[in-house]
Design a protein around this motif. Structure first.
Motif, PDB file in Angstrom:
ATOM      1  N   ASP A  57       0.828  -1.208   0.000  1.00 24.09           N
ATOM      2  CA  ASP A  57       0.000   0.000   0.000  1.00 24.09           C
ATOM      3  C   ASP A  57       0.862   1.258   0.000  1.00 24.09           C
ATOM      4  OD1 ASP A  57      -2.209  -1.587   0.119  1.00 24.09           O
ATOM      5  OD2 ASP A  57      -2.693  -1.164   2.212  1.00 24.09           O
ATOM      6  N   ILE A  58       0.484   2.230  -0.824  1.00 27.61           N
ATOM      7  CA  ILE A  58       1.042   3.573  -0.745  1.00 27.61           C
ATOM      8  C   ILE A  58       0.009   4.442  -0.037  1.00 27.61           C
ATOM      9  CG2 ILE A  58       1.769   5.623  -2.025  1.00 27.61           C
ATOM     10  CD1 ILE A  58       2.794   3.794  -4.203  1.00 27.61           C
ATOM     11  N   VAL A  59       0.401   5.010   1.094  1.00 27.86           N
ATOM     12  CA  VAL A  59      -0.509   5.781   1.929  1.00 27.86           C
ATOM     13  C   VAL A  59      -0.273   7.275   1.719  1.00 27.86           C
ATOM     14  CG1 VAL A  59      -1.158   6.309   4.317  1.00 27.86           C
ATOM     15  CG2 VAL A  59      -0.656   3.950   3.643  1.00 27.86           C
ATOM     16  N   ALA A  60      -1.341   8.025   1.511  1.00 25.86           N
ATOM     17  CA  ALA A  60      -1.244   9.485   1.482  1.00 25.86           C
ATOM     18  C   ALA A  60      -1.134   9.966   2.922  1.00 25.86           C
ATOM     19  CB  ALA A  60      -2.473  10.083   0.804  1.00 25.86           C
ATOM     20  N   LEU A  61      -0.050  10.643   3.247  1.00 28.34           N
ATOM     21  CA  LEU A  61       0.211  10.997   4.640  1.00 28.34           C
ATOM     22  C   LEU A  61      -0.726  12.075   5.164  1.00 28.34           C
ATOM     23  CD1 LEU A  61       4.112  10.861   4.751  1.00 28.34           C
ATOM     24  CD2 LEU A  61       2.475   9.186   5.621  1.00 28.34           C
ATOM     25  N   ASP A  62      -1.368  12.842   4.284  1.00 31.43           N
ATOM     26  CA  ASP A  62      -2.296  13.852   4.787  1.00 31.43           C
ATOM     27  C   ASP A  62      -3.609  13.241   5.259  1.00 31.43           C
ATOM     28  OD1 ASP A  62      -3.191  13.132   2.310  1.00 31.43           O
ATOM     29  OD2 ASP A  62      -3.491  15.179   1.566  1.00 31.43           O
ATOM     30  N   ARG A 223      14.333  14.507   9.442  1.00 32.68           N
ATOM     31  CA  ARG A 223      13.522  15.663   9.032  1.00 32.68           C
ATOM     32  C   ARG A 223      14.245  16.490   7.979  1.00 32.68           C
ATOM     33  NH1 ARG A 223      12.272  15.824  14.739  1.00 32.68           N
ATOM     34  NH2 ARG A 223      10.071  15.296  15.082  1.00 32.68           N
ATOM     35  N   ASP A 224      15.555  16.716   8.194  1.00 26.97           N
ATOM     36  CA  ASP A 224      16.337  17.479   7.223  1.00 26.97           C
ATOM     37  C   ASP A 224      16.377  16.762   5.872  1.00 26.97           C
ATOM     38  OD1 ASP A 224      16.840  19.412   9.105  1.00 26.97           O
ATOM     39  OD2 ASP A 224      18.852  18.666   9.618  1.00 26.97           O
ATOM     40  N   LEU A 225      16.519  15.443   5.912  1.00 23.23           N
ATOM     41  CA  LEU A 225      16.559  14.650   4.681  1.00 23.23           C
ATOM     42  C   LEU A 225      15.247  14.785   3.913  1.00 23.23           C
ATOM     43  CD1 LEU A 225      17.944  12.485   2.889  1.00 23.23           C
ATOM     44  CD2 LEU A 225      16.945  10.751   4.399  1.00 23.23           C
ATOM     45  N   ILE A 226      14.125  14.664   4.618  1.00 22.24           N
ATOM     46  CA  ILE A 226      12.818  14.771   3.963  1.00 22.24           C
ATOM     47  C   ILE A 226      12.595  16.175   3.419  1.00 22.24           C
ATOM     48  CG2 ILE A 226      10.322  14.681   4.354  1.00 22.24           C
ATOM     49  CD1 ILE A 226      10.892  12.515   6.474  1.00 22.24           C
ATOM     50  N   ALA A 227      12.955  17.177   4.205  1.00 28.99           N
ATOM     51  CA  ALA A 227      12.769  18.563   3.757  1.00 28.99           C
ATOM     52  C   ALA A 227      13.581  18.838   2.496  1.00 28.99           C
ATOM     53  CB  ALA A 227      13.163  19.531   4.872  1.00 28.99           C
ATOM     54  N   THR A 228      14.804  18.310   2.443  1.00 29.23           N
ATOM     55  CA  THR A 228      15.635  18.488   1.256  1.00 29.23           C
ATOM     56  C   THR A 228      15.012  17.786   0.052  1.00 29.23           C
ATOM     57  OG1 THR A 228      17.626  18.618   2.628  1.00 29.23           O
ATOM     58  CG2 THR A 228      17.926  18.124   0.288  1.00 29.23           C
ATOM     59  N   ALA A 229      14.490  16.571   0.262  1.00 29.85           N
ATOM     60  CA  ALA A 229      13.837  15.834  -0.821  1.00 29.85           C
ATOM     61  C   ALA A 229      12.629  16.599  -1.361  1.00 29.85           C
ATOM     62  CB  ALA A 229      13.421  14.455  -0.341  1.00 29.85           C
ATOM     63  N   ARG A 230      11.889  17.239  -0.466  1.00 30.36           N
ATOM     64  CA  ARG A 230      10.701  17.987  -0.898  1.00 30.36           C
ATOM     65  C   ARG A 230      11.101  19.227  -1.705  1.00 30.36           C
ATOM     66  NH1 ARG A 230       5.296  18.226   0.713  1.00 30.36           N
ATOM     67  NH2 ARG A 230       4.222  19.339  -0.967  1.00 30.36           N
ATOM     68  N   VAL A 232      13.535  19.155  -3.754  1.00 31.35           N
ATOM     69  CA  VAL A 232      13.962  18.591  -5.037  1.00 31.35           C
ATOM     70  C   VAL A 232      12.770  18.178  -5.890  1.00 31.35           C
ATOM     71  CG1 VAL A 232      15.165  16.619  -6.080  1.00 31.35           C
ATOM     72  CG2 VAL A 232      16.206  17.860  -4.181  1.00 31.35           C
ATOM     73  N   ALA A 233      11.726  17.604  -5.264  1.00 32.34           N
ATOM     74  CA  ALA A 233      10.583  17.076  -6.009  1.00 32.34           C
ATOM     75  C   ALA A 233       9.282  17.414  -5.280  1.00 32.34           C
ATOM     76  CB  ALA A 233      10.713  15.564  -6.175  1.00 32.34           C
ATOM     77  N   PRO A 234       8.208  17.658  -6.027  1.00 32.61           N
ATOM     78  CA  PRO A 234       6.930  17.994  -5.389  1.00 32.61           C
ATOM     79  C   PRO A 234       6.281  16.827  -4.656  1.00 32.61           C
ATOM     80  CG  PRO A 234       6.670  17.833  -7.766  1.00 32.61           C
ATOM     81  CD  PRO A 234       8.146  17.767  -7.495  1.00 32.61           C
ATOM     82  N   THR A 235       6.650  15.600  -5.026  1.00 30.94           N
ATOM     83  CA  THR A 235       6.112  14.416  -4.361  1.00 30.94           C
ATOM     84  C   THR A 235       7.265  13.626  -3.761  1.00 30.94           C
ATOM     85  OG1 THR A 235       4.289  14.288  -5.948  1.00 30.94           O
ATOM     86  CG2 THR A 235       4.721  12.330  -4.625  1.00 30.94           C
ATOM     87  N   VAL A 236       7.156  13.287  -2.476  1.00 28.88           N
ATOM     88  CA  VAL A 236       8.194  12.526  -1.781  1.00 28.88           C
ATOM     89  C   VAL A 236       7.556  11.270  -1.195  1.00 28.88           C
ATOM     90  CG1 VAL A 236       9.870  12.502   0.101  1.00 28.88           C
ATOM     91  CG2 VAL A 236       9.543  14.588  -1.249  1.00 28.88           C
ATOM     92  N   LEU A 237       8.012  10.119  -1.656  1.00 26.66           N
ATOM     93  CA  LEU A 237       7.513   8.824  -1.204  1.00 26.66           C
ATOM     94  C   LEU A 237       8.566   8.161  -0.326  1.00 26.66           C
ATOM     95  CD1 LEU A 237       5.655   6.281  -1.294  1.00 26.66           C
ATOM     96  CD2 LEU A 237       6.790   5.682  -3.454  1.00 26.66           C
ATOM     97  N   ALA A 246       4.786   8.530  10.870  1.00 24.17           N
ATOM     98  CA  ALA A 246       4.118   9.096   9.700  1.00 24.17           C
ATOM     99  C   ALA A 246       3.732  10.562   9.888  1.00 24.17           C
ATOM    100  CB  ALA A 246       2.903   8.255   9.328  1.00 24.17           C
ATOM    101  N   PRO A 247       3.139  10.968  11.037  1.00 28.11           N
ATOM    102  CA  PRO A 247       2.793  12.398  11.197  1.00 28.11           C
ATOM    103  C   PRO A 247       4.005  13.316  11.123  1.00 28.11           C
ATOM    104  CG  PRO A 247       1.623  11.058  12.813  1.00 28.11           C
ATOM    105  CD  PRO A 247       2.634  10.157  12.172  1.00 28.11           C
ATOM    106  N   ALA A 248       5.116  12.916  11.754  1.00 28.95           N
ATOM    107  CA  ALA A 248       6.320  13.739  11.715  1.00 28.95           C
ATOM    108  C   ALA A 248       6.888  13.808  10.307  1.00 28.95           C
ATOM    109  CB  ALA A 248       7.365  13.185  12.685  1.00 28.95           C
ATOM    110  N   ALA A 249       6.823  12.686   9.559  1.00 29.81           N
ATOM    111  CA  ALA A 249       7.317  12.666   8.185  1.00 29.81           C
ATOM    112  C   ALA A 249       6.493  13.601   7.308  1.00 29.81           C
ATOM    113  CB  ALA A 249       7.295  11.251   7.636  1.00 29.81           C
ATOM    114  N   HIS A 250       5.182  13.603   7.518  1.00 24.38           N
ATOM    115  CA  HIS A 250       4.311  14.492   6.748  1.00 24.38           C
ATOM    116  C   HIS A 250       4.599  15.946   7.078  1.00 24.38           C
ATOM    117  CE1 HIS A 250       0.223  16.395   5.904  1.00 24.38           C
ATOM    118  NE2 HIS A 250       0.718  16.068   4.722  1.00 24.38           N
ATOM    119  N   GLU A 251       4.803  16.238   8.346  1.00 26.75           N
ATOM    120  CA  GLU A 251       5.114  17.605   8.757  1.00 26.75           C
ATOM    121  C   GLU A 251       6.435  18.064   8.149  1.00 26.75           C
ATOM    122  OE1 GLU A 251       5.779  20.198  12.882  1.00 26.75           O
ATOM    123  OE2 GLU A 251       5.228  18.079  12.967  1.00 26.75           O
ATOM    124  N   ALA A 252       7.384  17.132   7.998  1.00 18.77           N
ATOM    125  CA  ALA A 252       8.693  17.481   7.430  1.00 18.77           C
ATOM    126  C   ALA A 252       8.626  17.697   5.927  1.00 18.77           C
ATOM    127  CB  ALA A 252       9.706  16.388   7.751  1.00 18.77           C
ATOM    128  N   GLY A 253       7.571  17.203   5.271  1.00 19.48           N
ATOM    129  CA  GLY A 253       7.429  17.429   3.835  1.00 19.48           C
ATOM    130  C   GLY A 253       7.120  16.205   3.003  1.00 19.48           C
TER     131      GLY A 253
END
Length: 267
Positions: A57-62, A223-230, A232-237, A246-253
């Motif tokens: 499953d791919i989950v939408a974090l929002d 968090r820094d890694l995810i923010a940097t990825a966001r 770079v790209a509009p969608t980060v999986l 999951a909530p912290a990952a979504h908050e990070a981007g």
């Protein structure tokens, strides 16, 4: 309207809205049923391989809801240690990787069809995409199937390991101008992620299996890694993400995730 995976036309992707409509007044399901397929082949070096394809499953974090599926590929040698010792432990040839990718595409599409209406993500080796023959074979196999799931994307494995990311950008542009989207799988290293901007991918995938996102220092780095990825790209999986993070990952981007408990192994 947020679509996943990448949908160049804006209409063929699997959206939260279409999923809600298919479910009627009820909420979309949190999980889809487990699906798996397997195949075997013999390489040009006469080594036996067993390949497992597992739909995740791919989950939408929002929303916390499953909106698509990612096919995980596991490749094992058959014949045990005796087989490895007989034929050596060298890397697979490009022709072998191309055969694995073509079988993954054909069998993986059938696997995704078992959940009607879903889009999905299938893996592909960069060494296949790096050759014109490999690109043509994948395009033909993936686009000339009238029952191919809409919004199908391929996840490039190993693309960030090349020093010529502009070559990756050319391939991504070639595919994204057609009906198949492209996702770039990058090593979870902030330096590599920054460089991945040269590839121009609309979706970046990071494997969190080896990323410390539990200790205080690890959480800050994640968090820094995810923010940097966001950036770079509009969608980060994120794949192999602990559900409680999951909530912290979504908050990070991060926008989407394949969740996994990642329980410690006991020997």
């Amino acid at each position: 309207m947020r679509t996943f995976p990448y949908d160049p036309a804006g209409t063929g992707g699997f959206t939260d809205e279409t999923m809600a409509g298919a479910a009627g007044a009820s909420q979309p399901p949190l999980h889809f049923g487990a699906q798996q397929a397997n195949f075997e082949l013999v390489t040009r070096g006469r080594r036996g391989l067993a390949v497992s394809l597992i739909a995740q499953d791919i989950v939408a974090l929002d929303s916390g809801q499953a909106v698509s599926r990612r096919v995980r590929r596991i490749i094992r040698h058959t014949g045990g240690e005796a087989g490895l010792n007989l034929f050596g432990r060298g890397t697979l040839e490009g022709a072998d990787l191309r055969r694995i990718d073509l079988l993954t595409l054909r069998i993986g599409i059938d696997l995704l069809r078992r959940t009607p209406g879903l889009t999905g993500v299938l893996p592909v080796f960069w060494r296949t995409l790096a050759t014109s023959h490999g690109r043509f074979a994948l395009l033909y196999a993936g686009t000339y199937d009238e029952t191919r799931p809409a919004g199908l994307s391929m996840e490039i494995m190993g693309g960030t390991e090349t020093s010529r990311l502009e070559a990756v950008a050319e391939v991504i542009d070639q595919f994204q101008s057609g009906p198949i989207g492209m996702i770039l799988h990058a090593a979870p290293d902030i330096g590599i992620v920054r460089q991945a901007v040269q590839a121009g991918a609309s979706c970046l995938c990071l494997d969190f299996a080896g990323v410390d996102h539990l200790s205080p220092e690890g959480k800050a780095g994640a968090r820094d890694l995810i923010a940097t990825a966001r950036q770079v790209a509009p969608t980060v999986l994120l794949v192999n993400l602990k559900p409680e993070w999951a909530p912290a990952a979504h908050e990070a981007g991060a926008t989407h995730a394949v969740l996994a408990p990642m329980e410690p192994l006991s020997l």
